[in-house]
Design an enzyme around this catalytic site. Structure first.
Site, mmCIF file in Angstrom:
data_model
loop_
_atom_site.group_PDB
_atom_site.id
_atom_site.type_symbol
_atom_site.label_atom_id
_atom_site.label_comp_id
_atom_site.label_asym_id
_atom_site.label_seq_id
_atom_site.Cartn_x
_atom_site.Cartn_y
_atom_site.Cartn_z
ATOM 1 N N ILE A 135 -40.080 -27.951 -6.479
ATOM 2 C CA ILE A 135 -39.056 -27.896 -5.429
ATOM 3 C C ILE A 135 -38.830 -29.292 -4.834
ATOM 4 O O ILE A 135 -37.740 -29.623 -4.404
ATOM 5 C CB ILE A 135 -39.499 -26.931 -4.290
ATOM 6 N N THR A 136 -39.870 -30.092 -4.818
ATOM 7 C CA THR A 136 -39.861 -31.413 -4.159
ATOM 8 C C THR A 136 -38.638 -32.258 -4.492
ATOM 9 O O THR A 136 -38.256 -32.386 -5.647
ATOM 10 C CB THR A 136 -41.130 -32.191 -4.577
ATOM 11 N N GLU A 137 -38.061 -32.850 -3.443
ATOM 12 C CA GLU A 137 -36.938 -33.767 -3.589
ATOM 13 C C GLU A 137 -37.445 -35.196 -3.458
ATOM 14 O O GLU A 137 -38.331 -35.462 -2.660
ATOM 15 C CB GLU A 137 -35.903 -33.483 -2.489
ATOM 16 N N TYR A 148 -26.312 -20.581 -3.679
ATOM 17 C CA TYR A 148 -26.341 -19.456 -2.737
ATOM 18 C C TYR A 148 -24.921 -18.918 -2.555
ATOM 19 O O TYR A 148 -24.692 -17.716 -2.504
ATOM 20 C CB TYR A 148 -26.896 -19.872 -1.368
ATOM 21 N N GLU A 206 -21.766 -30.228 -11.658
ATOM 22 C CA GLU A 206 -21.135 -31.210 -10.779
ATOM 23 C C GLU A 206 -20.853 -32.496 -11.557
ATOM 24 O O GLU A 206 -21.178 -32.584 -12.749
ATOM 25 C CB GLU A 206 -21.997 -31.480 -9.546
ATOM 26 N N HIS A 255 -22.610 -49.586 -13.573
ATOM 27 C CA HIS A 255 -21.630 -49.684 -14.647
ATOM 28 C C HIS A 255 -22.179 -49.233 -15.993
ATOM 29 O O HIS A 255 -21.558 -48.463 -16.694
ATOM 30 C CB HIS A 255 -21.129 -51.131 -14.766
#
Lengths: 400, 312
Positions: free
Chosen positions: B97-99, B182, B232, B270
């Site tokens: 889960i860690t960001e 969600y 995304e 770039h």
């Protein structure tokens, strides 16, 4: 995190990659003194380069070759007293505070050499081209086959045989090959040791044959680095190179509160949790005919102070309406609701405020907002995402 | 049925005594997940606030509890080691889960995981994985569930099991985003479309399981009627997934790509942009997915209805 060219040169030199003599200066007098030293040491010409993160310096007149201390004075004076405007800067341009004064060297051939994280291969990849000194995007478009890509082993890094093959493929000959291989291997080590996300030498050049260098010397002329923000905790030396004056002031202020914020041109302020939902909120505002004023992700564990700061930043953008879209996971909806009430007391919402809350603790959040209705007369509660977008776009067009 | 985890999966939490680890261990227990213990080096032998046993090592926890899944909440600097410790201890589903884990750490972790073919990493920087349970009582956020498995930080009540779905159908959800997942799940549930399993694959450039591995699992899962794919801007994963779907997937796939209005040039150097050789904008990805037969939602508010239409 990005750094300046002169800092990149220092990193290269520290790693044993040859760069022409030079130094960073902050004043016209220092620029002249450094140029004089380089002329005395035998340089026929000296290059003066404005140190800003934005590109397009050459065309804007902020990279100048000089042949005398008089010319050096004029160039330095121009750069330090004018704002640099290029397609890559904001319209008002950038203030130049630092210059690089370096020996200009004769060039027999130019190459491009870089390393970046290659997400499609799950490793780092070295990229090189025999067409150096120009933008790599232009080369990629014109002659994609001219760009060589060498994936580095995720645990062993770049192997000497890979560097040798690449050097031969780029057309290095004789004693140039060994020099180029050394530079490639050292750049790979530097990239890994500093947790870089981009290390670029453009151009990497070969000088004409000279005394002691029958095949010429291979040198790094320009250096561009980006580093992984998530790894700065183990690179204090890199962290110290951060130049806050190169950052957007509001974005930096947001960052200091753990917020991710990007200013845009529209008139509808957004406060959202999560990057994907924040982007989607901008997308749906546009789909309903509105223009988002910003991207703002409050993250999952923002403090009350951070949420209040987020509202202050949004209101500083002169918006005509605000959309709060929170789908609580880690973030608890009631916390956002209380922050809205606190921000209303502190800064006051004179513009319509459309609030859409769902997820963790939403019932308590709705109760908090219901109780505060009288204090926030411009607040409208939305039932779902589409409803929220419709309401905020309608509100913004009325106010506008 | 479901993929990766189900109501019988035994789960531990690495970093169970940290504030997030403790908070979300309680949240998972409340949902009905079979949390059986946690790991915090130096605190072995103690119990957490829920009475779960704490172990010094993952190997100790596995030996004592038989856990096959883990939820990692340790700080970013120690997360790579935590993932590899779980793999070495024989854990099959590792949810990180860690960001904020350094990219180079994840590159090395992926390479080292080759030694542990049984280990699957979900994340990092993700909400986790959930196979929704059957609702037994209550409504909304106060509902109670059984026979589900929630590993992570997502609000459980927005999900719906196949048994509770008025359409009698259930989909798999795969997403790079947290809160946008969600949103998509909530829309599906409100339309009476259940979920077999929802997997947040995380927003980092280098990660564990990707779209294609999970599409393959959902294609094989008998209870999954379709898949919602949420991507995304950046990279080429969605386009690659589209090609895989065109050639291998018999079930309908609905997709949404976030970031059509994102300002260009704010995200990558770039050289990074030329690596894939293809356009990585939201519009380019939507066009590519559409050409592969994927049902693409124009608006983030239409993810559920797009999936419903595709299910027929």
């Amino acid at each position: 995190m990005k750094i300046h060219e002169y800092q990149g040169r220092e990193l290269l030199a520290g790693a044993g990659i040859p760069v022409p003599a030079g130094a960073m200066v902050r004043s016209v007098d220092d620029a002249v003194a450094r140029a004089a030293e380089l002329f005395e040491a035998g340089s026929a010409r000296v290059v003066i380069k404005a140190q800003v993160h934005a590109g397009g310096r050459g065309k804007a007149g902020f990279v100048t070759l000089v042949s005398s201390t008089g010319e050096a004075r004029d160039a330095a004076k121009f750069m330090l007293s004018n704002r640099m405007v290029s397609p890559q800067t904001p319209p008002e341009g950038l203030d130049v505070k630092r210059l690089l004064v370096a020996a200009a060297v004769d060039i027999a051939a130019e190459y491009y050499l870089a390393i970046t994280v290659d997400r499609s291969r799950n490793t780092n990849t070295m990229i090189a081209s025999a067409e150096g000194g120009v933008e790599i995007e232009a080369v990629a478009e014109r002659s994609p086959d001219a760009i060589k890509k060498v994936p580095m082993h995720p645990l062993l890094g770049l192997q000497p045989h890979q560097a040798r093959s690449l050097a031969f493929a780029l057309g290095f000959t004789g004693k140039q090959v060994g020099q180029a291989v050394k530079i490639m291997l050292k750049l790979a080590t530097l990239f890994l040791e500093t947790d870089a996300s981009l290390a670029e030498i453009n151009p990497l050049i070969v000088t004409p044959p000279g005394d002691g260098a029958p095949d010429g010397r291979v040198l790094a002329i320009d250096a561009k680095f980006s580093f992984d923000d998530n790894a700065l905790f183990r690179h204090a030396r890199i962290g110290e190179m951060f130049d806050p004056s190169e950052e957007n002031a509001a974005e930096l202020r947001a960052k200091n509160f753990g917020l991710s914020y990007i200013a845009l041109d529209g008139n509808i302020g957004c406060l959202v949790n999560g990057a994907g939902l924040a982007m989607s909120t901008m997308d749906i505002i546009k789909l309903h005919g509105g223009e988002p004023a910003n991207f703002l992700d409050v993250g999952g564990s923002a403090t009350d102070e951070a949420v209040a700061e987020a509202f202050r930043i949004i209101l500083g953008d002169d918006v005509q309406a605000i959309l709060v879209n929170i789908f609580g996971g880690i973030m608890q909806c009631d916390k956002i609701a209380r922050a809205i009430v606190a921000a209303a007391k502190e800064v006051g919402f004179t513009v319509p405020l459309v609030v859409r809350l769902e997820g963790t603790n939403v019932a308590e959040a709705r109760r908090v907002l219901d109780e505060a209705r009288a204090e926030i007369p411009t607040m409208v509660v939305a039932t779902d995402l589409a409803d929220a977008a419709k309401k905020v776009c309608a509100a913004a067009s009325v106010t506008a | 049925m479901s993929i990766l985890v189900d109501g019988g999966t035994l789960v531990i939490c690495q970093g169970i005594t940290g504030s997030f680890g403790a908070l979300h261990t309680a949240g998972c227990l409340e949902y009905g997940t079979k949390m059986v213990g946690g790991v915090t080096p130096g605190k072995g032998g103690l119990q957490d606030g829920n009475g779960l046993p704490i172990f010094d090592t993952v190997a100790d926890a596995v030996a004592a509890t038989g856990a096959t899944a883990t939820m990692i909440f340790v700080p970013p600097a120690f997360s790579a080691d935590a993932i590899l410790e779980a793999a070495a201890a024989g854990i099959a589903v590792i949810c990180a889960i860690t960001e904020g884990i350094p990219t180079q750490d994840m590159i090395r972790v992926r390479a080292a995981l080759v030694d542990f073919p049984g280990a699957m990493v979900v994340g990092p920087n993700c909400p986790g994985v959930i196979s929704p349970g059957r609702r037994v009582s209550g409504e909304g956020a106060s509902a109670r569930y059984e026979d589900g498995c929630k590993i992570g930080i997502m609000p459980g009540y927005i999900h719906m099991s196949r048994q509770d779905a008025s359409t009698g159908k259930a989909v798999g959800v795969i997403s790079r985003s947290g809160t946008l997942t969600y949103e998509a799940v909530w829309q599906c549930s409100n339309l009476g479309i259940g979920q077999t399993t929802c997997v947040g694959i995380g927003g980092d450039p280098i990660r564990g399981l990707g779209f294609i591995e999970l599409l393959e699992l959902f294609e094989q899962d008998e209870q999954t009627d379709g898949v919602v794919l949420i991507g995304e801007i950046g990279g080429s994963d969605e386009t690659d997934a589209g090609r895989w779907i065109e050639q291998n997937m018999s079930k309908p796939v609905a997709a949404f790509i976030a970031g059509r209005t994102a300002p260009p040039g704010k995200r990558m150097g770039h050289a990074g942009a030329i690596i894939g050789g293809t356009d990585d904008t939201a519009q380019a990805k939507m066009d590519a997915l559409r050409s592969c037969g994927v049902h693409v939602a124009e608006s983030p508010a239409e993810i559920g209805s797009t999936m419903a239409a595709a299910l027929g």
